[in-house]
Design a protein around this motif. Structure first.
Motif, PDB file in Angstrom:
ATOM      1  N   PHE A  18       0.828  -1.206   0.000  1.00 17.35           N
ATOM      2  CA  PHE A  18       0.000   0.000   0.000  1.00 17.35           C
ATOM      3  C   PHE A  18       0.862   1.257   0.000  1.00 17.35           C
ATOM      4  O   PHE A  18       0.563   2.239  -0.690  1.00 17.35           O
TER       5      PHE A  18
ATOM      6  N   HIS B  59       1.996   3.128  -3.111  1.00 14.00           N
ATOM      7  CA  HIS B  59       1.066   4.017  -3.811  1.00 14.00           C
ATOM      8  C   HIS B  59       0.907   5.358  -3.099  1.00 14.00           C
ATOM      9  O   HIS B  59       0.105   6.185  -3.531  1.00 14.00           O
TER      10      HIS B  59
ATOM     11  N   PHE C  42      -2.852   9.612  -1.729  1.00 13.86           N
ATOM     12  CA  PHE C  42      -3.009   8.289  -2.331  1.00 13.86           C
ATOM     13  C   PHE C  42      -4.444   8.174  -2.830  1.00 13.86           C
ATOM     14  O   PHE C  42      -5.319   8.967  -2.441  1.00 13.86           O
TER      15      PHE C  42
ATOM     16  N   HIS D 222      -6.749   2.338  -3.645  1.00 12.22           N
ATOM     17  CA  HIS D 222      -5.624   1.582  -3.093  1.00 12.22           C
ATOM     18  C   HIS D 222      -5.845   1.272  -1.613  1.00 12.22           C
ATOM     19  O   HIS D 222      -5.489   0.184  -1.142  1.00 12.22           O
TER      20      HIS D 222
END
Length: 229
Positions: A119, A122, A193, A197
């Protein structure tokens, strides 16, 4: 039937739009002697939606019946409207319970570190400022603290650059004060972000959650087992 299909399509479209939207987060921390401030601002939909979590006061209480860290918590939409204020205290028992629950969570989620690592790839950092003034009144100990401070800052920036996309040059500074005791620091970090995501990471956490938990023996069962011996 047509209405249900239309509603389902509308929900799917909104879900896809939300997944592609960016979530911008601004973290602000300011410490000056006994005055601390911590604030997180979350923005989305081109800044039209903004949510602020603000902790303007953190105080260490050692003389009360239940020593701990007292705080005033403010949160709400925007800057001035919809504010909600809450007072509380972090006692040693609450802190211990928090770490115990966090440890249990990590034990039940398989490969949680790998999920968060993917994660973080991103996450894009667009601003990083960390300035500190520090002094003890003694030149030797002040120099030691300054050296430790530089090592700590470079280590944190190195970890952030390794796991996230650092799209800015970090601005860091440590100013030694040799003639008096000083403890001041200001930190500002901005990153963003896509919501999709974060949703994928959440679904992966649910997928990797252990289905079987270790059975807990009741007190009566334990007594029966002991009586059998």
């Amino acid at each position: 039937m047509k209405v249900v299909i239309i509603v389902a399509i509308a929900v799917m479209v909104l879900f896809l739009l939300a997944a592609f939207m960016k979530l911008s987060v601004t973290v602000v921390f300011r410490h000056r002697q006994d005055d601390d401030e911590y604030k997180i601002v979350v923005r989305t939909l081109f800044g039209l939606i903004r949510y602020t979590i603000h902790i303007p006061l953190i105080k260490l209480e050692t003389e009360s019946e239940a020593p701990g860290v007292a705080f005033i918590h403010k949160k709400g939409m925007g800057e001035t409207r919809g504010k909600e204020e809450k007072k509380g205290k972090w006692t040693p028992k609450k802190i211990a319970d928090f770490f115990r629950e966090a440890k249990q969570f990590l034990e039940y989620v398989i490969d949680f570190h790998e999920i968060m690592k993917q994660f973080c790839r991103h996450v894009t950092i667009t601003k990083w400022e960390w300035k500190t003034n520090i002094g003890t009144g003694d030149a030797a100990s002040t120099g030691l603290l300054v050296g430790l401070g530089w090592s700590l800052k470079y280590a944190i920036i190195g970890a952030a650059s390794r796991y996230m996309n650092m799209k800015t040059t970090p601005v860091i500074a440590i100013v030694p004060v040799y003639d008096r005791a000083v403890s001041e620091t200001s930190f500002l970090c901005m990153f963003h972000f896509r919501i999709g995501h974060a949703m994928v990471a959440g679904l992966r956490v649910i997928k990797h959650w252990r289905r079987r938990r270790p059975p807990k023996r009741s007190l009566s069962a334990a007594r029966q087992a002991n009586e059998g011996y």
